[in-house]
Design an enzyme around this catalytic site. Structure first.
Site, short mmCIF file in Angstrom:
data_model
loop_
_atom_site.label_atom_id
_atom_site.label_comp_id
_atom_site.label_asym_id
_atom_site.label_seq_id
_atom_site.Cartn_x
_atom_site.Cartn_y
_atom_site.Cartn_z
N ASP A 173 43.92 47.93 39.80
CA ASP A 173 43.28 47.23 40.17
C ASP A 173 42.07 47.82 39.86
O ASP A 173 41.58 47.80 38.76
CB ASP A 173 43.59 47.46 42.28
CG ASP A 173 43.21 46.87 42.67
OD1 ASP A 173 42.05 46.36 42.76
OD2 ASP A 173 43.88 47.20 43.97
N GLU A 201 37.74 45.11 37.19
CA GLU A 201 35.73 44.49 37.50
C GLU A 201 34.56 45.20 36.12
O GLU A 201 34.15 44.62 35.03
CB GLU A 201 34.92 43.70 38.17
CG GLU A 201 35.53 42.81 39.04
CD GLU A 201 37.09 43.73 40.20
OE1 GLU A 201 37.39 43.02 40.63
OE2 GLU A 201 36.76 44.90 40.35
N ASP A 214 40.76 40.01 46.78
CA ASP A 214 40.90 40.90 48.64
C ASP A 214 40.14 39.63 48.81
O ASP A 214 39.53 39.46 49.97
CB ASP A 214 39.94 41.27 48.59
CG ASP A 214 40.88 43.32 47.89
OD1 ASP A 214 41.94 42.80 47.91
OD2 ASP A 214 40.25 44.22 47.69
#
Length: 954
Positions: A553, A556, A630
């Site tokens: 997760d 980035e 998300d």
């Protein structure tokens, strides 16, 4: 006399050699062309490298020599192909068996031609290159730009996965950076039979090299009274105080943790209605591109027309949406923006680009912030599949995911205890809803121990026993592992001692959102030693538990939400390779390498599975899938996932998924579920919530990976609706269908490795010459046979479907035929989406199973759709290991001859341990005269098969 002649010949040779050297130098794999350009912003040297007869690496530098470096995305050791070099006229020409590549000796402009002399792609006249010096943290580099000519009928696809619901990027622009819900991959596929892989890791742009500007830097602004200089902002609180504030707004810039301070101080935005209104006056005629950055609810009106219907995003995770408006110079045009922040801290912004300059307009434009030199790879192919194959030749093979990953995954934010997690899986089994994978999300550790890789014993007293229990119920378990570490953990300190932590967040005492807030940061995945340590910590703490897959997760990396770009760079650097400005976009790739290489080094027989929220070119070689982050629980967000997934597929990475139902939930749905839990009454919002989820599951069953996840309301089918509800029944139908199609789906997974195949296929891949599909983004092929037409509007019971020309189409549910080349409005009842099968399709249907390896497909129902010749090759292997790389797998070819009505079942090729030696095929022929619906146990001719070739007359 003889000696004089020898000397003369030698002089001529030396002069020729000197001249040749000044123009070009042939190398082992290509050529270097030397230019004599006076302007340092132009290319001084061009290099072509031949990496295949249809793969050309182009490099350019404004220096005298090329810097030494290596690519993070292109695999090393690629072999060259035969080529020749010719110096003819004003060009140096490199020729392979399939291409002629011409480089201008004057300006370095590159032109790619096929062997018939037709131009495939040409750099803009003059070369189209520019180099602007930049220096960051003592390192010098260049901001680079490359322009290619683009004909009017060209279309571009790829660039990763973005959320503005754009498909064909011709005439559009996209900023390439990583962000929650945004995955940037610098690769495009053109309908002109080529692809471009842009080898840059910094912030980049496609289509328009300029950044968006604040409104007051482009327009003259007028308030609602007509006074120049600003718009009027009106803030009305709907709380008990009923506050009202009116002020001047010279820009609408509240996009990050710095600029949000420009909003009215101490004004209660949580329950406020905000309007920004007045007029804008454009400096020039033309099309202006706007980008809306929003959290909360927003509408935009320009010239009294609704140009952005209502959109919503949660307060902490804004979204971007793009739109264009044609404006006249000097004309005042009314503008009105209605915004409900929907949170105490809500972000908002509206920026604009002026009409594009002629040299870039409608052309193919690439720009990157910081590179040592310019690098791109030209990929030629007769089809989009060939282009994807070339891309994977460059960046690495896509691994075959474990077979269980093709099944259904259940996730939630989040299972808070061991009992909760096991109870959910048991309920799936009790209800006979097929499932393979259950996911444990973040915060399974103690509150202050993010990065410890240790479970909170109060909530997860026996992690090994939990995983064993999941396995005993024939499930698999994936766990969330972040590259994030609290500063108090031993794991943080291990990294920090070696200088492998990004320290800016710790220096600035940034606290996250957990409990009182804790200080921590991310490890530097660009350091080889750090990657090995990251895996070592996982191997020592998680791996002994028997966990099956890894959820990477926030890759980035997302160190802090909603920061401006410059601060994001400060937080995520400097890296071991250089500044974060130069290496801004590739963190997820490096992080995936850590786990993939780590697991394969200790367990060669267990397939790696990674799911990551970000990605980059080459991700597929690390057995990694990406999901769309998300996203929100809105119909427009569901629709946007279709184009997002299709463009991601054309970015060369075949495994993609999304949060079915959306992650971030509107308050109205939360309240509706809570009311239902108390009273058992279904209000209007819950009606919509259930339909939204039903439609999303219908679409999700045909994504490469089938996965539900999100915040409350919970996403298990029985938590969405009771079992007698049409939403529940529809979810169960499509989940069962997914499992019955497992022989078909797993074959597609095998093809991603052996044939460089793409599972989720925009119609343009298979019907490239049908102009009507160039911009068609809400239908797609699932493999070669099934056309999927999702429904993404509330209460829609029909939708328009385009049937591509060149084939007729069978209705999946009835078997009736629809002629290709037309658009029809078709039925789409609540519990079904339109599905169609193309002529010539052969689809294998497996047994009724609750998990992928419950039983082997010893009796396959084989649907054959007449009207055209067809073929299908069934792929099988052990499903969990890497023996397929060693040749241990089997294939069975099926070919249908339509004119003869004969199906040929070919001889089985290959073998593997546990392979079925004998099986049955039940062959169901579907033709136009006798419509047959797609059913799991269709009646047909039964054939006993023992691996030998058979011809069956149908």
């Amino acid at each position: 006399m003889k000696n004089q002649k020898v000397l003369l010949n030698l002089l001529v040779f030396l002069l020729f050699a000197a001249c040749s050297k000044s123009n070009y130098q042939k190398t082992e794999d290509g050529v270097i062309i030397n230019l004599n350009q006076r302007n340092k912003s132009e290319a001084q040297r061009i290099r072509l490298r031949v990496l295949g007869e249809d793969l050309i690496h182009v490099s350019a530098t404004s220096e005298k020599e090329f810097p030494r470096d290596s690519s993070l995305i292109v695999v090393p050791g690629l072999s060259t192909a035969p080529f020749t070099i010719d110096d003819i006229g004003d060009s140096i020409t490199l020729s392979t068996a399939r291409l002629d590549v011409l480089v201008s000796k004057k300006d370095g402009g590159v032109v790619f031609k096929d062997k018939n002399g037709k131009i495939i792609l040409a750099e803009k006249q003059g070369g189209g290159k520019s180099f602007t010096p930049i220096e960051v943290e003592g390192t010098k580099g260049y901001s680079i730009r490359q322009i290619f000519d683009s004909p009017d009928d060209e279309a571009f696809y790829g660039l990763g996965q973005h959320q503005a619901d754009e498909f064909n990027y011709k005439g559009k622009s996209e900023e390439l950076f990583q962000y929650n819900t945004k995955v940037s991959v610098p690769f495009i596929v053109s309908n002109k039979n080529y692809g471009i892989l842009w080898d840059s890791y910094s912030l980049s742009r496609f289509g328009d090299s300029r950044e968006y500007k604040q409104l007051n830097n482009v327009f003259k602004l007028y308030d609602i009274g007509g006074q120049p200089g600003s718009l009027t902002g009106t803030y009305i609180s709907q709380s008990s105080e009923k506050q009202r504030l009116v002020r001047k707004e010279d820009s609408l810039d509240f996009e990050d943790i710095k600029t949000i301070k420009n909003l009215p101080e101490n004004f209660p935005l949580k329950e406020a209605d905000v309007t920004f209104e007045g007029a804008i006056e454009a400096p020039n005629d033309g099309v202006y591109r706007f980008i809306l950055y929003y959290a909360g609810y927003v509408k935009v009106y320009i010239d009294n027309e609704l140009v952005v219907p209502e959109r919503w995003r949660t307060a902490w995770n804004p979204n971007s949406f793009k739109f264009t408006v044609g404006l006249e110079a000097g004309k005042k045009v009314p503008i009105r923006i209605e915004w409900r922040p929907d949170g105490g801290k809500s972000y908002f912004g509206l920026r604009v680009q002026t009409p594009q300059e002629e040299e870039e307009l409608n052309n193919q434009v690439w720009w990157s912030e910081m590179n040592k030199k310019m690098d791109y790879y030209f990929v030629y192919g007769g089809s989009m599949d060939e282009i994807i194959k070339g891309y994977r030749t460059l960046t690495g093979k896509s691994q075959i995911m474990p077979k269980w990953a093709m099944g259904y995954w259940q996730s939630r934010e989040r299972y808070k205890t061991q009992e909760e997690m096991l109870g959910v899986l048991k309920e799936f089994r009790d209800r006979k809803i097929p499932i393979d994978n259950i996911v444990l999300d973040w915060n399974h550790w103690q509150e202050d121990s993010w990065g410890s890789h240790e479970f909170d014993k109060a909530r997860f007293p026996d992690p090994k026993g939990m995983v064993d229990s999941i396995h005993a119920m024939n499930g698999k378990m994936m766990i969330s592992v972040w590259p994030k570490f609290y500063a108090n953990t031993e794991h943080y300190k291990e990294f920090d001692r070696e200088g492998w932590m990004y320290r800016q967040a710790v220096k600035d005492s940034i606290r996250d959102w957990v409990g009182p807030g804790y200080v921590g940061s991310f490890y530097d995945a660009y350091a080889s030693g750090a990657r090995k340590l990251f895996w070592k910590q996982i191997y020592e703490h998680y791996y002994p538990l028997g966990i099956d897959a890894w959820w990477m997760d926030a890759s980035e990396p997302n160190i802090l939400d909603c920061t401006d770009m410059e601060y994001r760079k400060e937080l995520s650097g400097p890296t071991a390779l250089g500044s974060s400005t130069e290496y801004f976009n590739t963190y997820a790739l490096m992080n995936a390498e850590a786990i993939y290489e780590g697991q394969r080094s200790v367990d060669a027989d267990k397939r790696v599975f990674l799911l990551t929220r970000s990605g980059f070119a080459g991700l597929q070689r690390y057995s990694t899938a990406t999901w769309s982050g998300d996203i929100a629980t809105r119909w427009e967000d569901m629709k946007a996932q279709i184009s997002a997934g299709l463009n991601f597929a054309l970015s060369g990475i075949p495994y993609w998924t999304m949060d079915i139902g959306g992650f971030c939930v509107e308050d109205r749905y939360v309240s509706a579920q809570q009311e239902y839990d108390k009273s058992g009454k279904e209000n209007a919002d819950l009606v919509e919530w259930r339909e939204l989820n039903a439609r999303w599951y219908q679409f999700g069953a045909f994504a490469p990976l089938f996965r539900a996840h999100g915040q409350f309301p919970y996403r298990e089918p029985w938590n969405i609706a009771p079992e007698n509800h049409p939403a529940y029944k529809s979810i169960l139908y499509y989940t069962n269908l997914r499992y019955r199609l497992m022989p078909y789906i797993y074959t597609l997974a095998g093809k991603t490795y052996f044939d460089d195949y793409t599972i989720m296929r925009p119609l343009v891949m298979d019907f490239q010459h049908d102009e009507k599909v160039l911009n068609l983004s809400d239908q797609f092929m699932f493999g070669p046979a099934i056309m999927v037409c999702p429904v993404y509007e509330f209460q829609a019971r029909s939708r328009e479907v385009y049937f591509p020309e060149g084939t007729d189409w069978y209705d999946f549910y009835t078997g009736k035929v629809v002629q290709g080349g037309q658009t029809l409005r078709v039925d789409a009842p609540y519990d079904r989406i339109p599905l169609y099968i193309r002529e010539g399709a052969i689809i294998p249907v497996g047994p009724d199973i609750q998990y992928t390896d419950e039983k082997q497909a010893d009796n396959i129902v084989l649907y054959v759709y007449s009207g055209q010749n067809g073929s299908f090759t069934l792929f099988e292997d052990e499903g969990t290991n890497y023996n397929y790389e060693k040749g241990y797998s089997s294939t069975i070819d099926f070919h249908y001859d339509d004119s003869e009505g004969i199906l040929t079942i070919g001889e089985r090729k290959g073998e593997f341990e546990g392979m079925l030696v004998e099986r049955k095929f039940t062959i169901v022929i579907v033709n136009k005269d006798s419509p047959i619906p797609f059913e799991y146990n269709g009646q047909g001719k039964v054939v006993d098969y023992n691996g030998k070739k058979q011809l069956i007359k149908l």
